[in-house]
Design a protein around this motif. Structure first.
Motif, PDB file in Angstrom:
ATOM      1  N   LEU A   1     -82.021  40.347-142.231  1.00 56.00           N
ATOM      2  CA  LEU A   1     -81.411  40.362-140.898  1.00 56.00           C
ATOM      3  C   LEU A   1     -79.960  39.899-140.972  1.00 56.00           C
ATOM      4  CD1 LEU A   1     -81.470  40.577-137.808  1.00 56.00           C
ATOM      5  CD2 LEU A   1     -82.375  38.237-137.739  1.00 56.00           C
ATOM      6  N   GLU A   2     -79.705  38.814-141.690  1.00 57.27           N
ATOM      7  CA  GLU A   2     -78.335  38.300-141.809  1.00 57.27           C
ATOM      8  C   GLU A   2     -77.420  39.332-142.455  1.00 57.27           C
ATOM      9  OE1 GLU A   2     -78.998  33.485-142.252  1.00 57.27           O
ATOM     10  OE2 GLU A   2     -79.467  34.778-143.970  1.00 57.27           O
ATOM     11  N   LEU A   3     -77.935  40.026-143.456  1.00 55.43           N
ATOM     12  CA  LEU A   3     -77.147  41.055-144.132  1.00 55.43           C
ATOM     13  C   LEU A   3     -76.827  42.221-143.199  1.00 55.43           C
ATOM     14  CD1 LEU A   3     -75.929  42.153-146.778  1.00 55.43           C
ATOM     15  CD2 LEU A   3     -78.170  43.178-147.284  1.00 55.43           C
ATOM     16  N   GLU A   4     -77.820  42.668-142.425  1.00 57.38           N
ATOM     17  CA  GLU A   4     -77.594  43.792-141.509  1.00 57.38           C
ATOM     18  C   GLU A   4     -76.603  43.419-140.403  1.00 57.38           C
ATOM     19  OE1 GLU A   4     -78.475  46.458-142.523  1.00 57.38           O
ATOM     20  OE2 GLU A   4     -80.385  46.329-143.568  1.00 57.38           O
ATOM     21  N   VAL A   5     -76.690  42.183-139.910  1.00 55.60           N
ATOM     22  CA  VAL A   5     -75.750  41.717-138.884  1.00 55.60           C
ATOM     23  C   VAL A   5     -74.328  41.712-139.445  1.00 55.60           C
ATOM     24  CG1 VAL A   5     -75.037  39.694-137.543  1.00 55.60           C
ATOM     25  CG2 VAL A   5     -77.444  40.380-137.576  1.00 55.60           C
ATOM     26  N   GLN A   6     -74.204  41.207-140.677  1.00 53.88           N
ATOM     27  CA  GLN A   6     -72.889  41.169-141.328  1.00 53.88           C
ATOM     28  C   GLN A   6     -72.344  42.576-141.545  1.00 53.88           C
ATOM     29  OE1 GLN A   6     -72.927  39.436-145.265  1.00 53.88           O
ATOM     30  NE2 GLN A   6     -70.845  38.663-145.039  1.00 53.88           N
ATOM     31  N   ASN A   7     -73.191  43.469-142.003  1.00 52.38           N
ATOM     32  CA  ASN A   7     -72.755  44.853-142.239  1.00 52.38           C
ATOM     33  C   ASN A   7     -72.318  45.535-140.947  1.00 52.38           C
ATOM     34  OD1 ASN A   7     -73.209  44.702-144.973  1.00 52.38           O
ATOM     35  ND2 ASN A   7     -75.269  45.598-144.882  1.00 52.38           N
ATOM     36  N   PHE A   8     -73.074  45.312-139.871  1.00 52.78           N
ATOM     37  CA  PHE A   8     -72.691  45.901-138.583  1.00 52.78           C
ATOM     38  C   PHE A   8     -71.316  45.396-138.157  1.00 52.78           C
ATOM     39  CE2 PHE A   8     -72.717  45.337-133.870  1.00 52.78           C
ATOM     40  CZ  PHE A   8     -72.500  46.670-133.549  1.00 52.78           C
ATOM     41  N   ASN A   9     -71.094  44.102-138.299  1.00 54.89           N
ATOM     42  CA  ASN A   9     -69.795  43.536-137.913  1.00 54.89           C
ATOM     43  C   ASN A   9     -68.662  44.187-138.712  1.00 54.89           C
ATOM     44  OD1 ASN A   9     -69.163  40.142-136.783  1.00 54.89           O
ATOM     45  ND2 ASN A   9     -67.812  41.889-136.750  1.00 54.89           N
ATOM     46  N   LYS A  10     -68.906  44.446-140.003  1.00 50.97           N
ATOM     47  CA  LYS A  10     -67.881  45.080-140.846  1.00 50.97           C
ATOM     48  C   LYS A  10     -67.535  46.475-140.350  1.00 50.97           C
ATOM     49  CE  LYS A  10     -68.748  42.693-145.238  1.00 50.97           C
ATOM     50  NZ  LYS A  10     -69.289  42.831-146.622  1.00 50.97           N
ATOM     51  N   THR A  11     -68.537  47.216-139.867  1.00 52.95           N
ATOM     52  CA  THR A  11     -68.259  48.584-139.397  1.00 52.95           C
ATOM     53  C   THR A  11     -67.347  48.600-138.175  1.00 52.95           C
ATOM     54  OG1 THR A  11     -70.149  48.775-137.864  1.00 52.95           O
ATOM     55  CG2 THR A  11     -70.546  49.312-140.204  1.00 52.95           C
ATOM     56  N   LEU A  12     -67.282  47.488-137.464  1.00 53.10           N
ATOM     57  CA  LEU A  12     -66.460  47.421-136.253  1.00 53.10           C
ATOM     58  C   LEU A  12     -64.986  47.181-136.569  1.00 53.10           C
ATOM     59  CD1 LEU A  12     -68.851  45.239-134.054  1.00 53.10           C
ATOM     60  CD2 LEU A  12     -68.594  47.726-134.019  1.00 53.10           C
ATOM     61  N   GLY A  13     -64.693  46.806-137.827  1.00 52.14           N
ATOM     62  CA  GLY A  13     -63.308  46.552-138.209  1.00 52.14           C
ATOM     63  C   GLY A  13     -62.919  45.111-137.993  1.00 52.14           C
ATOM     64  N   LYS A  14     -61.759  44.741-138.524  1.00 52.78           N
ATOM     65  CA  LYS A  14     -61.350  43.331-138.465  1.00 52.78           C
ATOM     66  C   LYS A  14     -60.393  43.025-137.317  1.00 52.78           C
ATOM     67  CE  LYS A  14     -57.807  43.941-142.067  1.00 52.78           C
ATOM     68  NZ  LYS A  14     -57.366  43.487-143.402  1.00 52.78           N
ATOM     69  N   TRP A  15     -59.938  44.056-136.601  1.00 52.87           N
ATOM     70  CA  TRP A  15     -59.028  43.811-135.488  1.00 52.87           C
ATOM     71  C   TRP A  15     -59.814  43.657-134.191  1.00 52.87           C
ATOM     72  CZ3 TRP A  15     -55.056  42.645-138.093  1.00 52.87           C
ATOM     73  CH2 TRP A  15     -54.688  43.367-139.222  1.00 52.87           C
ATOM     74  N   GLU A  16     -59.222  42.951-133.246  1.00 52.27           N
ATOM     75  CA  GLU A  16     -59.881  42.817-131.941  1.00 52.27           C
ATOM     76  C   GLU A  16     -59.935  44.179-131.265  1.00 52.27           C
ATOM     77  OE1 GLU A  16     -58.884  39.807-129.226  1.00 52.27           O
ATOM     78  OE2 GLU A  16     -58.871  38.197-130.710  1.00 52.27           O
ATOM     79  N   LYS A  17     -61.145  44.549-130.838  1.00 53.17           N
ATOM     80  CA  LYS A  17     -61.328  45.858-130.203  1.00 53.17           C
ATOM     81  C   LYS A  17     -62.301  45.733-129.042  1.00 53.17           C
ATOM     82  CE  LYS A  17     -60.713  48.705-134.382  1.00 53.17           C
ATOM     83  NZ  LYS A  17     -61.375  49.670-135.287  1.00 53.17           N
ATOM     84  N   ARG A  18     -62.240  46.723-128.176  1.00 53.57           N
ATOM     85  CA  ARG A  18     -63.198  46.828-127.073  1.00 53.57           C
ATOM     86  C   ARG A  18     -63.521  48.306-126.872  1.00 53.57           C
ATOM     87  NH1 ARG A  18     -62.144  44.023-121.303  1.00 53.57           N
ATOM     88  NH2 ARG A  18     -62.973  42.238-122.432  1.00 53.57           N
ATOM     89  N   TRP A  19     -64.824  48.619-126.866  1.00 51.68           N
ATOM     90  CA  TRP A  19     -65.259  50.001-126.648  1.00 51.68           C
ATOM     91  C   TRP A  19     -66.170  50.058-125.421  1.00 51.68           C
ATOM     92  CZ3 TRP A  19     -65.855  47.696-131.505  1.00 51.68           C
ATOM     93  CH2 TRP A  19     -65.182  48.288-132.585  1.00 51.68           C
ATOM     94  N   ASN A  20     -66.005  51.069-124.620  1.00 51.73           N
ATOM     95  CA  ASN A  20     -67.065  51.372-123.670  1.00 51.73           C
ATOM     96  C   ASN A  20     -68.161  52.132-124.418  1.00 51.73           C
ATOM     97  OD1 ASN A  20     -66.196  54.059-123.910  1.00 51.73           O
ATOM     98  ND2 ASN A  20     -65.012  53.983-122.012  1.00 51.73           N
ATOM     99  N   TRP A  21     -69.267  52.427-123.736  1.00 53.79           N
ATOM    100  CA  TRP A  21     -70.411  53.034-124.431  1.00 53.79           C
ATOM    101  C   TRP A  21     -70.058  54.389-125.038  1.00 53.79           C
ATOM    102  CZ3 TRP A  21     -74.689  52.430-126.895  1.00 53.79           C
ATOM    103  CH2 TRP A  21     -75.533  53.513-127.112  1.00 53.79           C
ATOM    104  N   GLU A  22     -69.308  55.186-124.297  1.00 52.19           N
ATOM    105  CA  GLU A  22     -68.978  56.523-124.785  1.00 52.19           C
ATOM    106  C   GLU A  22     -68.206  56.446-126.102  1.00 52.19           C
ATOM    107  OE1 GLU A  22     -68.649  55.498-121.680  1.00 52.19           O
ATOM    108  OE2 GLU A  22     -70.244  56.728-120.795  1.00 52.19           O
ATOM    109  N   ALA A  23     -67.227  55.532-126.156  1.00 51.27           N
ATOM    110  CA  ALA A  23     -66.425  55.405-127.378  1.00 51.27           C
ATOM    111  C   ALA A  23     -67.253  54.837-128.521  1.00 51.27           C
ATOM    112  CB  ALA A  23     -65.209  54.524-127.110  1.00 51.27           C
ATOM    113  N   PHE A  24     -68.082  53.831-128.213  1.00 51.23           N
ATOM    114  CA  PHE A  24     -68.858  53.193-129.282  1.00 51.23           C
ATOM    115  C   PHE A  24     -69.932  54.135-129.836  1.00 51.23           C
ATOM    116  CE2 PHE A  24     -72.698  50.875-130.558  1.00 51.23           C
ATOM    117  CZ  PHE A  24     -72.192  50.170-131.642  1.00 51.23           C
ATOM    118  N   SER A  25     -70.628  54.822-128.951  1.00 50.64           N
ATOM    119  CA  SER A  25     -71.746  55.670-129.394  1.00 50.64           C
ATOM    120  C   SER A  25     -71.277  56.845-130.240  1.00 50.64           C
ATOM    121  CB  SER A  25     -72.549  56.172-128.188  1.00 50.64           C
ATOM    122  OG  SER A  25     -71.727  56.933-127.322  1.00 50.64           O
TER     123      SER A  25
END
Length: 642
Positions: A280-304
């Motif tokens: 679980l810890e590994l999957e959470v970490q991996n998901f965070n990496k896919t989001l990138g290191k810069w501050e971002k905000r997505w609505n559902w359409e952009a994220f999905s």
């Protein structure tokens, strides 16, 4: 005798009133408001009661409420008002009305110590010396306290993270079936609330109760005959928080740590469970990496549309569900395993709902940075669930604030809570705004998006700051503007400068009151619930109209829904929200009949845009001036009469 007649007789009985309150003089608006509330209670109706600053609305609703003899719940938005009610207003009105019932305060369960969690923290944590010292302090205090409320624990900072590990959090207490006969404090406090005649809560607790009822999970609060919401303008947004949810990396990381601790204590032989926690810890970490290191905000359409992130989040859900299933055979081993298994189940259910929701009334979005993320889920409207629960509970409902109307109309607030069948009344402030202050609107300011806008606003107010010798609030609509102003003023202001964030809010206000030549810079939390009277506050500046940022996903969703209905989203949503916030901000200046001062409104759009007239019509009736000379004249006269 009817409640209306009884209320009128009491509020016109000068002898009885002045026996308890030496200089009390009933105001016509206060009497009228009190009679309207008494009628509402008798008829079991819904009343929107806007009472301008200085009306005396607290007395206006407390007197008929206590005279009614009914079960009352009073909900507030701020701790300050709660403390004022419990320490000052309610004891006084109780004497005035000859009230013999019980008055109790109930806070959210996270405010109370859980003896079982403290015991676990003391036996399973790998603690540093400072943590051990804090746990020892908490234990010593727990042996002496009667209610277990952390506000009594003066030796511990109220924001210390150690409290999070020992408080009576819902997911732990539910797993243990605590009850009023146990050693736990919260069930006893809750039982006292059930037995009280007047119960004081805050909007967060009321809305948590609303969410539990709506989702079929029981309730926190007892039912009442009369529900009174003071500072009611905040209620729709708080209700939206509780009828939605947020899932963060911090929650998932904490869950993994707590599961590991529970396994270590109650299921040591289960290596498979430890492996599942690591996964679980590994999957959470991996998901965070896919989001990138810069501050971002997505609505559902952009994220999905980000397939890599969606796949990674699916793996988080899969590992979470696997871990929850793996914990099930061990739930009888002990309280810790039972608690974390339930948390894992609840978080997995929320994550699945976040991924699968098809509702048109729910907004999903993500915000993240290099080391964190939050998955947010918010209803666009709380009108349907709020009105549904109100109908089920029945009784009289009173919503009061100084800022419920927009351009003297209550439609916006009423629609947000599904209160279309309500009565609405308005009582103006007794203050003489024409004599007590004025609005200075500087001419020639650039558009707020100009890079030099804050610098030019400060330049416009500088002559007034010199005359007032501080005693000023400078209120901003963003932290960025506040920090920019702070940087500029630190190099130029010769008096004391107080900046939001440098200390807790109440400490900053106390320091501001006691300091000479003081200027306080604040954002939204200083726009309301702040009461500084007399010469301590002579000048208030607001940098711009407080529109909600257009990139907010909830804003985007609400505006899109309004457009689909053929409405102008800007006028139907942004303008009302801005006016309510602006009315709160302008309300900081004049707090008594003796106060005088200058309000500086900087945004040029007030005069250049068509909606400016609607904004002006919604504000107190100050005289408006456009050159600094009249404002300086008023400030000089205040100094002469000091």
């Amino acid at each position: 005798m009817s409640l209306v007649t009884e209320t009128q007789e009491l509020l016109t009985n000068d002898t009885k009133l002045k026996k308890l309150i030496d200089d009390f003089e009933v105001r016509s608006s206060q009497l009228d408001m009190s009679l309207a509330i008494a009628q509402c209670i008798e008829d079991k109706e819904v009343l929107l009661a806007e009472a301008g600053t200085g009306t005396g609305k607290t007395f206006a609703y407390l007197i008929p409420a206590l005279l009614s003899g009914k079960k009352i719940i009073i909900s507030t938005a701020t701790k300050n008002l709660q403390e004022q009610l419990l320490s000052k207003d309610l004891p006084l009105i109780k004497k005035l009305c000859g009230f013999k019932g019980k008055i109790k305060l109930l806070k959210g369960r996270e405010n109370y110590i859980c003896p079982q969690r403290l015991d676990i923290a003391e036996t399973t944590e790998q603690n540093s010396r400072s943590v051990w010292q804090k746990l020892s302090q908490i234990h010593d205090w727990m042996d002496k306290t009667h209610v277990g409320d952390k506000s009594e624990l003066k030796s511990l900072d109220e924001n210390d993270p150690i409290w999070h590990k020992v408080c009576a959090r819902l997911e732990f207490c539910q797993a243990n079936g605590c009850h009023a006969d146990s050693d736990c404090f919260y069930p006893k406090v809750k039982q006292d609330a059930v037995e009280s005649d007047v119960l004081v809560v805050n909007h967060h607790l009321f809305c948590a109760d609303l969410a539990l009822r709506e989702n079929g999970f029981g309730e926190v609060l007892p039912e009442a005959d009369v529900y009174i919401f003071d500072e009611a303008h905040q209620l729709p947004d708080i209700a939206a928080q509780f009828l939605g949810f947020t899932l963060s990396r911090g929650q998932l990381d904490e869950l993994a740590r707590d599961i590991r601790n529970a396994i270590t204590q109650e299921a040591k032989e289960s290596a498979d469970l430890i492996d599942a926690v690591k996964q679980l810890e590994l999957e959470v970490q991996n998901f965070n990496k896919t989001l990138g290191k810069w501050e971002k905000r997505w609505n559902w359409e952009a994220f999905s549309s980000q397939s890599k992130s969606m796949d990674a989040l699916d793996l988080v859900l899969t590992s979470l569900q696997k871990l929850e299933e793996g914990l099930k055979p061990f739930v009888d081993r002990g309280k810790s395993i039972a608690a974390v298994q339930k948390r894992a189940h609840d978080i997995a259910a929320q994550l699945k709902r976040w991924l699968m929701s098809q509702s048109q009334n729910e907004v999903r979005w993500v915000d993240s940075s290099q080391a964190r993320f939050r998955l947010n889920f918010t209803p666009m409207s709380v009108a349907e669930p709020f009105s549904k629960q109100r109908d089920l509970l029945g009784g009289a409902w009173i919503f009061t604030s100084a800022t419920l109307s927009v351009n003297n109309q209550f439609d916006y607030f009423a629609q947000r809570l599904g209160l279309e069948d309500c009565h609405a009344k308005q009582w103006d402030s007794p203050f003489d705004y024409l004599q007590q202050g004025l609005v200075y609107h500087p001419v020639g300011l650039p558009e707020p998006k100009s890079p030099d806008y804050i610098k030019i606003c400060l330049r416009a107010i500088w002559p007034l700051l010199q005359v007032s010798q501080g005693s000023a609030f400078l209120l901003f609509t963003s932290h960025r503007a506040l920090l920019e102003a702070s940087t500029i003023l630190k190099d130029h202001w010769h008096g004391q400068l107080f900046v939001q964030g440098d200390a807790p809010k109440h400490e900053l206000l106390n320091q501001f009151r006691e300091a000479d030549q003081a200027v306080l810079l604040g954002t939204s939390s200083f726009w309301e619930g702040v009461d500084v009277k007399g010469n301590d506050l002579k000048l208030v500046m607001i940098d711009r109209i407080p529109f909600i940022p257009p990139d907010d996903p909830v804003v985007q969703a609400r505006e899109s829904a309004l457009k689909q209905k053929g409405l102008n989203a800007f006028y139907a949503f942004q303008i009302p929200e801005a006016i309510i916030a602006l009315k709160q901000g302008t309300g900081r200046l004049i707090r008594s009949t003796e106060d005088k001062g200058v309000l500086v409104l900087c945004d040029p759009r007030i005069m250049t845009k068509s909606y400016g007239k609607t904004i002006i019509n919604s504000l107190p009736g100050f005289k408006w001036v456009y050159e600094p000379s009249e404002a300086k004249q008023l400030l000089n006269s205040m100094l002469e009469n000091k």
